[in-house]
Design a protein around this motif. Structure first.
Motif, PDB file in Angstrom:
ATOM      1  N   LYS A 169      19.279  34.030   7.759  1.00  0.00           N
ATOM      2  CA  LYS A 169      18.142  34.626   7.948  1.00  0.00           C
ATOM      3  C   LYS A 169      17.061  33.620   8.817  1.00  0.00           C
ATOM      4  CE  LYS A 169      14.577  36.751   5.039  1.00  0.00           C
ATOM      5  NZ  LYS A 169      14.138  36.974   3.616  1.00  0.00           N
ATOM      6  N   ASP A 187      17.815  33.479  12.476  1.00  0.00           N
ATOM      7  CA  ASP A 187      17.721  34.646  13.280  1.00  0.00           C
ATOM      8  C   ASP A 187      16.167  34.588  13.882  1.00  0.00           C
ATOM      9  OD1 ASP A 187      20.235  35.355  13.639  1.00  0.00           O
ATOM     10  OD2 ASP A 187      19.905  36.653  11.688  1.00  0.00           O
ATOM     11  N   ARG A 204      15.054  34.355  17.717  1.00  0.00           N
ATOM     12  CA  ARG A 204      14.533  35.763  18.295  1.00  0.00           C
ATOM     13  C   ARG A 204      13.367  35.488  18.795  1.00  0.00           C
ATOM     14  NH1 ARG A 204      16.508  39.313  13.256  1.00  0.00           N
ATOM     15  NH2 ARG A 204      18.625  39.678  14.268  1.00  0.00           N
ATOM     16  N   THR A 236      20.305  27.689  19.962  1.00  0.00           N
ATOM     17  CA  THR A 236      21.527  28.359  19.551  1.00  0.00           C
ATOM     18  C   THR A 236      22.745  27.438  19.403  1.00  0.00           C
ATOM     19  OG1 THR A 236      21.898  29.344  21.918  1.00  0.00           O
ATOM     20  CG2 THR A 236      20.960  30.686  20.099  1.00  0.00           C
ATOM     21  N   HIS A 250      28.032  33.542  12.542  1.00  0.00           N
ATOM     22  CA  HIS A 250      26.925  34.361  12.630  1.00  0.00           C
ATOM     23  C   HIS A 250      26.342  34.166  14.214  1.00  0.00           C
ATOM     24  CE1 HIS A 250      23.568  37.138  11.997  1.00  0.00           C
ATOM     25  NE2 HIS A 250      22.821  36.080  12.435  1.00  0.00           N
ATOM     26  N   ASN A 289      26.609  36.634  17.356  1.00  0.00           N
ATOM     27  CA  ASN A 289      25.362  37.324  17.711  1.00  0.00           C
ATOM     28  C   ASN A 289      24.761  36.973  19.204  1.00  0.00           C
ATOM     29  OD1 ASN A 289      24.601  39.535  15.634  1.00  0.00           O
ATOM     30  ND2 ASN A 289      25.439  37.595  14.668  1.00  0.00           N
ATOM     31  N   TYR A 290      24.945  35.767  19.532  1.00  0.00           N
ATOM     32  CA  TYR A 290      24.197  35.067  20.543  1.00  0.00           C
ATOM     33  C   TYR A 290      25.221  34.523  21.568  1.00  0.00           C
ATOM     34  CZ  TYR A 290      20.584  35.619  16.966  1.00  0.00           C
ATOM     35  OH  TYR A 290      19.694  36.003  16.107  1.00  0.00           O
TER      36      TYR A 290
END
Length: 472
Positions: free
Chosen positions: A257, A260, A264, A277, A300, A304-305
């Motif tokens: 959490k 992210d 972002r 990252t 994760h 996602n990245y």
């Protein structure tokens, strides 16, 4: 299973901080005399994110004089000189790369004189100002540690400490105002911590959770992500490390959490996005972190990245390999349903994980030629014999071996629980990830993975916890 590590480091360590093969308008010329330095090699060490590298080197003469002269400019950032005799000192470089330094080796900070570099000059002015306060702040800190919070002594020391810190803050603000566009100002602002805000619950108790969350949310406020020079200093790494490891609960859900939110935030800033990252993923790669199931964070981040749209530093083929790698890990993350394994035992009989009816199952994945497996195997058998009557069953899976090695290993260790081996690896592929053997998983009565990445000595604590849940 070291593919991801190679790929990450290969692209993380393409140092933009290395001179960049860019030609400066003016050559770098740093002329230094550090009296008391013996003759010998002087090394100039640069910083890029979490790496130090040799930026240049020269020789000091017997009078402590040396020169760094370059046709190409150094990348703006934080550097330090390693002197003969184990002394070192820092400099801050931007575009002003022709300057002189003079100091005494036995008191580098207080005797440093800088001509021609505003940023290094400001750096040492700040060092000197803070050092004048540090002795008194240290004394007051000792008083605060020993005195009762409600005592007059504590209150007096706290007031004096607050006053000194306010003076320090005011000094920095004056420097910022006088030098608003300097690299020193950007560097120092980035390194400052947010003001601490005390929150209280309705009953008057300190709301520590809200305090930490608020502090964390503002921790990067001073960092200008438009300024790539800051990646060439220790500031960003120090902030990132504290953000992830001091201010965030060390469990996968919280780490994901919080990661992210930060990622972002820096996504529009390519260099920061690349570093954040890579660094976060590497911290929680399988076997890298003491966090149970830390690889859930790794999975994760990669999922996602590390995509063709975002991971501009890598190729489609390399990203495909990374995605395949995390796909192998994904099925066996904590709280996922453990999958069945069906393979032959040492007698040629098929044994299935799901045939076991015990409330708890330990999956023991091992390789006969692994020293740690050899060491832990007797303890695994002992635990099996002790806990089987209480509802714990074991299921051994041999990996990275041959039948000729595996069968004697089972016999030597007198394993009396089910042991299987599939030379094709199809029985376990994509079901239970193993990078380093031995690997231990624990499945509960619903065959959900409730523990993993364990040592044998940790198993009994898990057994007691899970059996207590069942017997409620």
């Amino acid at each position: 299973m070291k593919y991801s590590r190679v790929i990450f480091w290969l692209f993380l360590l393409v140092f933009p901080a290395f001179a960049h093969a860019q030609t400066a308008i003016d050559s770098t010329l740093i002329d230094a005399t550090i009296t008391g330095t013996p003759a010998g090699v002087v090394r100039l060490v640069g910083t890029y994110c979490d790496q130090n590298y040799l930026a240049d080197s020269t020789f000091s003469d017997a009078q402590g004089h040396f020169t760094i002269k370059r046709k190409s400019a150094l990348a703006p950032g934080f550097y330090y000189f390693l002197l003969p005799g184990s002394k070192n000192f820092s400099i801050l470089i931007d575009q002003d790369q022709r300057f002189t330094l003079q100091a005494k080796a036995d008191d580098l900070m207080n005797t440093m004189q800088v001509t021609g570099s505003l940023n290094t000059q400001l750096l040492y002015e700040n060092f000197k100002f803070q050092s004048q306060q540090d002795v008194e702040l240290g004394r007051l800190g000792e008083v605060l540690r020993k005195a009762a919070v409600t005592s007059p002594e504590y209150k007096t020391a706290k007031a004096q400490q607050d006053q000194l810190l306010e003076v320090r803050k005011a000094n920095l603000e004056a420097t910022y105002k006088a030098n608003p566009t300097s690299f020193f100002t950007a560097f120092k602002k980035a390194g400052q911590n947010p003001d601490f805000t005390e929150f209280r619950k309705p009953n008057g108790d300190v709301d520590t959770v809200r305090q930490v969350v608020t502090y964390r949310n503002h921790f990067f406020d001073g960092v200008d992500f438009n300024d790539k020079r800051l990646l060439n200093t220790p500031v960003v790494l120090n902030k990132l490390r504290r953000y992830m490891k001091e201010f965030t609960p060390q469990n996968p859900d919280s780490l994901i959490k919080v990661s992210d939110v930060l990622i972002r935030q820096v996504m529009p800033y390519k260099d920061y996005f690349k570093f954040f990252t890579n660094w976060i993923a590497l911290q929680y790669e399988n076997g890298k972190s003491p966090v149970m199931d830390g690889e859930a964070v790794y999975v994760h981040i990669v999922r996602n990245y590390f995509t063709p749209e975002l991971a501009y530093w890598s190729t489609a083929k390399e990203l495909e390999g990374l995605q395949k790698h995390v796909g192998e890990m994904e099925a066996s993350l904590l709280n996922r349903k453990g999958m069945d394994v069906r393979a032959k035992n040492q007698f040629g009989e098929f044994k299935s994980l799901y045939e076991i009816k015990a409330p708890l199952i330990v999956i023991f994945m091992y390789s006969p030629d692994c020293e740690h497996c050899q060491k832990e195997s007797p303890e695994i058998q002992r635990l099996y014999e002790k806990w089987k009557p209480r509802g714990v069953e074991f299921f051994g899976i041999a990996v990275n071996t041959t039948e000729a090695e595996w069968k004697p290993f089972v016999e030597k260790n007198r394993f009396t629980f089910a042991n299987v081996f599939d030379p094709t690896n199809l029985a376990i592929y994509g079901k239970y990830f193993v990078d380093i053997t031995p690997e231990l998983y624990v499945l509960n009565k619903d065959r959900t993975i409730v523990a993993k990445n364990l040592k044998a000595e940790q198993l009994e604590t898990i057994f007691e916890r899970e059996l207590k849940k069942i017997n409620k």
